[in-house]
Design an enzyme around this catalytic site. Sequence first.
Site, PDB file in Angstrom:
ATOM      1  CG  HIS A  24      -1.905  -1.088   1.279  1.00  0.00           C
ATOM      2  ND1 HIS A  24      -2.790  -1.343   0.265  1.00  0.00           N
ATOM      3  CD2 HIS A  24      -2.141  -2.031   2.233  1.00  0.00           C
ATOM      4  CE1 HIS A  24      -3.537  -2.398   0.585  1.00  0.00           C
ATOM      5  NE2 HIS A  24      -3.155  -2.835   1.771  1.00  0.00           N
ATOM      6  CG  ASP A  34      -3.192  -8.262   0.843  1.00  0.00           C
ATOM      7  OD1 ASP A  34      -2.441  -8.597   1.760  1.00  0.00           O
ATOM      8  OD2 ASP A  34      -4.197  -7.536   1.006  1.00  0.00           O
ATOM      9  CG  HIS A  89      -6.806  -4.981   2.018  1.00  0.00           C
ATOM     10  ND1 HIS A  89      -6.354  -5.957   2.878  1.00  0.00           N
ATOM     11  CD2 HIS A  89      -7.899  -4.421   2.603  1.00  0.00           C
ATOM     12  CE1 HIS A  89      -7.135  -5.991   3.954  1.00  0.00           C
ATOM     13  NE2 HIS A  89      -8.080  -5.082   3.807  1.00  0.00           N
ATOM     14  CG  ASP A  96      -5.357  -9.894   3.493  1.00  0.00           C
ATOM     15  OD1 ASP A  96      -5.000 -10.410   2.413  1.00  0.00           O
ATOM     16  OD2 ASP A  96      -5.136  -8.701   3.769  1.00  0.00           O
ATOM     17  CE1 TYR A 122      -3.260  -7.881   9.112  1.00  0.00           C
ATOM     18  CE2 TYR A 122      -4.705  -8.340   7.251  1.00  0.00           C
ATOM     19  CZ  TYR A 122      -3.638  -7.645   7.810  1.00  0.00           C
ATOM     20  OH  TYR A 122      -2.960  -6.717   7.066  1.00  0.00           O
TER      21      TYR A 122
END
Length: 636
Positions: free
Chosen positions: A95, A132, A134, A225, A265
């Site tokens: 990110h 991922d 995201h 995740d 997570y």
Amino acid sequence: MRWALPLSSTCSSWRPCLACLPLCSPEYIALLRGTQALGTRELQALSKEYDAVYLHPSTFHCARLAVGAALQLVDAVLTGAVRNGLALVRPPGHHSQRATANGFCLFNNVAVAAKHAQQKHGLRRILIVDWDVHHGQGIQYIFEDDPSVLYFSWHRYEHGHFWPCLRESDADAVGRGRGLGFTVNLPWNQVGMGNADYVAAFLHVLLPLAFEFDPELVLVSAGFDSAIGDPEGQMLATPECFAHLTHLLQVLAGGRVCAVLEGGYHLESLSQSVCMMVRALLGDPALPLSGPMEPHGSALESLQCVRAAQAPHWVSLQQQGAAPVLSPGTPCPEGRPSPLPLGEPQFKAVVTQAAAALSSLLDQLRLHPTPPVRVAVALIAPDTGLALPPGVLCEEGSLPQEETQAWARSHEALAQDGALTALGKVLYLLDRILDGQVSSGMAATPVPAAAATLDVAVQYGLSHGAQRLLCVAVGQLDRPPGLTDDGRNLWLNIGGEEAAAPSMFHVSVPLPVTTGGFLSCALALVLPLAYSFQPDLVLVALGPAHGLRDPQAALLAALLRGPAGGRVFALVDEESTPQLATVLARVLNGEAPPSLGPFSMAAPEDTQALMYLRGRLEPRWKMLQVAGEAAGPGSG
């Protein structure tokens, strides 16, 4: 992370070094370096200037170590010290931007690694795969105008309502300037995506583009995740799925794959998914995928949208009949209701599903341990030109003569001593695969007895434990007349005179004449059929005049290791070159296949044959689908 044996005994490991940060502005680096001397309140105040960033006096040091680990891994792979690897790092990086921390990320580990590979090692084509949950907007911003980096990201998007909630995370964001087409966004607009959705994304979007791009290195932003049980992603992909994804990436770039940890997570799901990925990097076969292999309607709509957006930039999608590009801002059609609606009761259900899936995985590992022999080869006579990799067993055993004769009785071509001897070796090795002593194998047969040997091998496999047998017959090999459409066998002939599907379990396709045609056949027909059928044994038979070049045969065998959990038995005729036998043994042992060479567009007749068969077979074999049922005008 402390690995459970045998992973700890088969992995090399290094302590990371502090890295220089060529992508970041000097002012940004100075600001973060200064955090080492700040107190708690000052750190909290600075953290609030960024989105989802939490600073500690040790954060800067840890972040430099994370970048350093990624660079060390790239150096080790590109210098040949190791074949591939995984950097287990924190904090993540995908990110962050040149001068902005974001989403737990300070420095963009994978982006810096890509720049390092270009500047130090002179690489000209790098593929970055971000799985991922995201969107890795930092990587996209850094490379969106750079045609030397192909960036692929799938991510939970929900039409822009899921973090980071960016318009440029949608499918129609394809790069800028010279980089048009080199940013590939696959937005998941619903939660609950699973194994079939992820594999479909690779087969129908990522891999066609990747083969056309022909990368020299694959970097993976490996966020877990996106795995089952994770509270952020709320997806349903089981840990073994990431072994399949890794395996599919290893056929690219000569197997030079560098993965760098991103999010994750749910600790048990994360650890098991990482272990499955490392097993694949080591060359171990992936466990068979669990659950039905049918993509969700929403996933198909997303695939349709990204293929439409990318088709103007990639020949490989144009030749598969992808839909015309959508107008900017045009939303993809809505599909079925979410397979996993949001809410506290549903989240508890996800946790329960995750626990069950992880328990099932551990049961699989206990009940079906990795066979002691990964690859065995049965030869009619010793071949001095055969260069087998270390660990490949030369199998000398044979089925008892009386039993071999009983199986050969109905075939006149097997009456000769040489053919009967070869058949005994074939059936003995097949028996060892079926009883779990050998993972995969290869055997040679006399040319006149090739079809009869294959017929007996199919019948023997079905009667000795194989529940679903996929036979991929290349060349002049007809389907045995005794096979029935009982759902236990699927016969695919590559090299037939015309495209035909007499039944859902009997498919014939002409051998494509170009690289692009062969890749389309493999990725858009053979593998979707294989993953839909979910075989527990694959027979790959290269018959007389099969017409495949060695790299094509190797790629086919390598790709088919996935659907059957590594249980692949390759039959070649005794007149095949030692080079073919060697390369097949190597890919069955987990090595990368050799390059196919320059990409060339599929011939029109090959494209037409593929489109006909997909239309004919899609109702039964759902992994062939590339568009949602609710497709609107202009979709394809």
